[in-house]
Motif scaffolding. Structure first.
Motif, PDB file in Angstrom:
ATOM      1  N   ILE A  47       0.838  -1.203   0.000  1.00  0.00           N
ATOM      2  CA  ILE A  47       0.000   0.000   0.000  1.00  0.00           C
ATOM      3  C   ILE A  47       0.876   1.257   0.000  1.00  0.00           C
ATOM      4  CG2 ILE A  47      -1.716   1.306   1.355  1.00  0.00           C
ATOM      5  CD1 ILE A  47      -2.741  -1.561   2.309  1.00  0.00           C
ATOM      6  N   GLU A  48       1.932   1.235   0.825  1.00  0.00           N
ATOM      7  CA  GLU A  48       2.805   2.410   0.913  1.00  0.00           C
ATOM      8  C   GLU A  48       3.612   2.632  -0.370  1.00  0.00           C
ATOM      9  OE1 GLU A  48       4.931   1.710   4.527  1.00  0.00           O
ATOM     10  OE2 GLU A  48       3.121   2.054   5.731  1.00  0.00           O
ATOM     11  N   HIS A  49       4.021   1.530  -1.016  1.00  0.00           N
ATOM     12  CA  HIS A  49       4.844   1.652  -2.227  1.00  0.00           C
ATOM     13  C   HIS A  49       4.062   2.142  -3.442  1.00  0.00           C
ATOM     14  CE1 HIS A  49       8.471  -0.918  -0.872  1.00  0.00           C
ATOM     15  NE2 HIS A  49       8.731   0.359  -0.813  1.00  0.00           N
ATOM     16  N   ASP A  50       2.745   2.127  -3.314  1.00  0.00           N
ATOM     17  CA  ASP A  50       1.928   2.514  -4.471  1.00  0.00           C
ATOM     18  C   ASP A  50       2.171   3.964  -4.886  1.00  0.00           C
ATOM     19  OD1 ASP A  50      -0.030   1.737  -6.444  1.00  0.00           O
ATOM     20  OD2 ASP A  50      -1.378   3.134  -5.453  1.00  0.00           O
ATOM     21  N   GLU A  51       2.527   4.799  -3.906  1.00  0.00           N
ATOM     22  CA  GLU A  51       2.817   6.202  -4.214  1.00  0.00           C
ATOM     23  C   GLU A  51       3.977   6.327  -5.197  1.00  0.00           C
ATOM     24  OE1 GLU A  51       3.366   9.007  -0.946  1.00  0.00           O
ATOM     25  OE2 GLU A  51       1.559   8.143  -0.031  1.00  0.00           O
ATOM     26  N   THR A  52       4.970   5.453  -5.022  1.00  0.00           N
ATOM     27  CA  THR A  52       6.136   5.461  -5.919  1.00  0.00           C
ATOM     28  C   THR A  52       5.696   5.144  -7.344  1.00  0.00           C
ATOM     29  OG1 THR A  52       7.386   4.569  -4.070  1.00  0.00           O
ATOM     30  CG2 THR A  52       8.481   4.544  -6.209  1.00  0.00           C
ATOM     31  N   ILE A  53       4.837   4.127  -7.485  1.00  0.00           N
ATOM     32  CA  ILE A  53       4.344   3.710  -8.804  1.00  0.00           C
ATOM     33  C   ILE A  53       3.545   4.852  -9.448  1.00  0.00           C
ATOM     34  CG2 ILE A  53       2.759   2.115  -9.994  1.00  0.00           C
ATOM     35  CD1 ILE A  53       3.712  -0.039  -7.920  1.00  0.00           C
ATOM     36  N   ASN A  54       2.655   5.459  -8.658  1.00  0.00           N
ATOM     37  CA  ASN A  54       1.858   6.580  -9.186  1.00  0.00           C
ATOM     38  C   ASN A  54       2.744   7.739  -9.611  1.00  0.00           C
ATOM     39  OD1 ASN A  54      -0.331   5.016  -8.550  1.00  0.00           O
ATOM     40  ND2 ASN A  54      -0.947   6.193  -6.756  1.00  0.00           N
ATOM     41  N   GLY A  55       3.761   8.016  -8.808  1.00  0.00           N
ATOM     42  CA  GLY A  55       4.688   9.104  -9.118  1.00  0.00           C
ATOM     43  C   GLY A  55       5.433   8.851 -10.420  1.00  0.00           C
ATOM     44  N   MET A  56       5.808   7.581 -10.641  1.00  0.00           N
ATOM     45  CA  MET A  56       6.516   7.229 -11.874  1.00  0.00           C
ATOM     46  C   MET A  56       5.629   7.452 -13.095  1.00  0.00           C
ATOM     47  SD  MET A  56       8.791   3.881 -10.984  1.00  0.00           S
ATOM     48  CE  MET A  56      10.062   4.021 -12.245  1.00  0.00           C
ATOM     49  N   GLU A  57       4.351   7.084 -12.945  1.00  0.00           N
ATOM     50  CA  GLU A  57       3.442   7.273 -14.081  1.00  0.00           C
ATOM     51  C   GLU A  57       3.300   8.754 -14.418  1.00  0.00           C
ATOM     52  OE1 GLU A  57      -0.880   7.088 -15.988  1.00  0.00           O
ATOM     53  OE2 GLU A  57      -0.662   7.232 -13.822  1.00  0.00           O
ATOM     54  N   ILE A  58       3.162   9.585 -13.386  1.00  0.00           N
ATOM     55  CA  ILE A  58       3.013  11.032 -13.602  1.00  0.00           C
ATOM     56  C   ILE A  58       4.257  11.594 -14.300  1.00  0.00           C
ATOM     57  CG2 ILE A  58       2.833  13.273 -12.409  1.00  0.00           C
ATOM     58  CD1 ILE A  58       1.066  11.636 -10.292  1.00  0.00           C
ATOM     59  N   ARG A  59       5.437  11.162 -13.850  1.00  0.00           N
ATOM     60  CA  ARG A  59       6.682  11.638 -14.460  1.00  0.00           C
ATOM     61  C   ARG A  59       6.809  11.197 -15.916  1.00  0.00           C
ATOM     62  NH1 ARG A  59       9.004  10.220  -9.726  1.00  0.00           N
ATOM     63  NH2 ARG A  59      10.157   8.441 -10.565  1.00  0.00           N
ATOM     64  N   LEU A  60       6.449   9.939 -16.167  1.00  0.00           N
ATOM     65  CA  LEU A  60       6.519   9.426 -17.545  1.00  0.00           C
ATOM     66  C   LEU A  60       5.583  10.204 -18.458  1.00  0.00           C
ATOM     67  CD1 LEU A  60       6.622   5.536 -17.082  1.00  0.00           C
ATOM     68  CD2 LEU A  60       8.323   6.875 -18.287  1.00  0.00           C
ATOM     69  N   GLU A  61       4.384  10.470 -17.969  1.00  0.00           N
ATOM     70  CA  GLU A  61       3.407  11.182 -18.789  1.00  0.00           C
ATOM     71  C   GLU A  61       3.882  12.610 -19.074  1.00  0.00           C
ATOM     72  OE1 GLU A  61      -1.259  10.923 -18.719  1.00  0.00           O
ATOM     73  OE2 GLU A  61      -0.597  12.496 -17.336  1.00  0.00           O
ATOM     74  N   LYS A  62       4.391  13.274 -18.040  1.00  0.00           N
ATOM     75  CA  LYS A  62       4.866  14.648 -18.184  1.00  0.00           C
ATOM     76  C   LYS A  62       6.011  14.709 -19.198  1.00  0.00           C
ATOM     77  CE  LYS A  62       6.305  18.469 -15.187  1.00  0.00           C
ATOM     78  NZ  LYS A  62       7.781  18.482 -15.223  1.00  0.00           N
ATOM     79  N   LYS A  63       6.966  13.781 -19.056  1.00  0.00           N
ATOM     80  CA  LYS A  63       8.117  13.738 -19.960  1.00  0.00           C
ATOM     81  C   LYS A  63       7.662  13.451 -21.399  1.00  0.00           C
ATOM     82  CE  LYS A  63      12.440  14.029 -20.847  1.00  0.00           C
ATOM     83  NZ  LYS A  63      13.059  15.354 -20.838  1.00  0.00           N
TER      84      LYS A  63
END
Length: 225
Positions: A47-63
């Motif tokens: 549950i706690e690690h999910d933030e990392t996954i979400n953050g990666m998706e946001i960064r990938l999309e932005k890039k």
């Protein structure tokens, strides 16, 4: 100079997507292990690690948006950027389902459990995790043939789901004390089945990356009634 910078950005995008995929694969594995072994600490970790996954998706999309806007890539390069954007959103949803399974672990306290069904859920999750790992390799290799093959694997995920569904319903009818855990088994099996669907989506994006064509690869499944 710009061109090599662009190529480097493209490679980074590629690598970050793969890294995100590995994190999601790990989350799926841990969530089911925590569920079957009643390991609340492991569930909490997912549950706690999910933030990392979400953050990666946001960064990938932005890039990705940045690269499209600034570099105006064409054909294959553009296809790759679009694939990363679309497929990373599928990965993010898979991560969400892993979190839902982890939350089920925390929810089921001291209920009557059905070991035979849990064993099958565990097998189903191993199978789904194999699909996830295979699709990441197919993505790295842009392997259209493998992508089509992995999409075919999803039929078995649907079979697992139906099997668990009918066994759980039968168990709940036979012993009302299993209703709470049984309802949960249905949810967990459904989350795994959905993850299989997202893997199939990624297979479709790999085929698009390889050929430029959007293909429908999903095996049309129907919910049991």
């Amino acid at each position: 100079m710009l061109r090599t910078q662009f190529e480097e950005d493209l490679l980074n995008l590629h690598n970050q997507f793969y890294e995100m995929g590995m994190l999601v694969s790990n989350a799926i594995h841990k969530s089911v292990r925590s569920y079957v072994k009643h390991d609340k600490a492991l569930a909490q970790e997912v549950i706690e690690h999910d933030e990392t996954i979400n953050g990666m998706e946001i960064r990938l999309e932005k890039k990705s948006f940045e690269m499209i806007a600034l570099q105006q890539p064409v054909t294959t390069d553009l296809r790759m950027i679009i694939t990363v954007m679309k497929a990373s959103s599928d990965l993010e949803r898979m991560g969400d389902h892993a979190v839902s399974i982890a939350k089920s672990t925390i929810r089921v306290k001291g209920e009557t459990r059905i070991l035979e069904i849990e064993k099958e859920i565990s097998e189903m999750s191993d199978y789904v995790k194999k699909m996830v790992d295979n699709v990441l390799v197919a993505y790295v290799k842009t392997d259209e043939k493998d992508a089509r093959m992995i999409a075919q694997m999803d039929k078995r995920t649907n079979d697992y789901y139906h099997d668990i569904y009918y066994k759980t319903i039968a168990a709940m009818k036979a012993n009302p004390e299993t209703v709470v855990s049984g309802t949960d088994y249905l949810y967990v099996a459904q989350y795994l089945e959905r993850i299989g669907d997202y893997v199939t989506n990624i297979c479709e994006w790999i085929v698009y990356l390889a050929t430029g064509k959007i293909s429908e690869l999903s095996s049309n499944h129907h919910e049991p009634v």
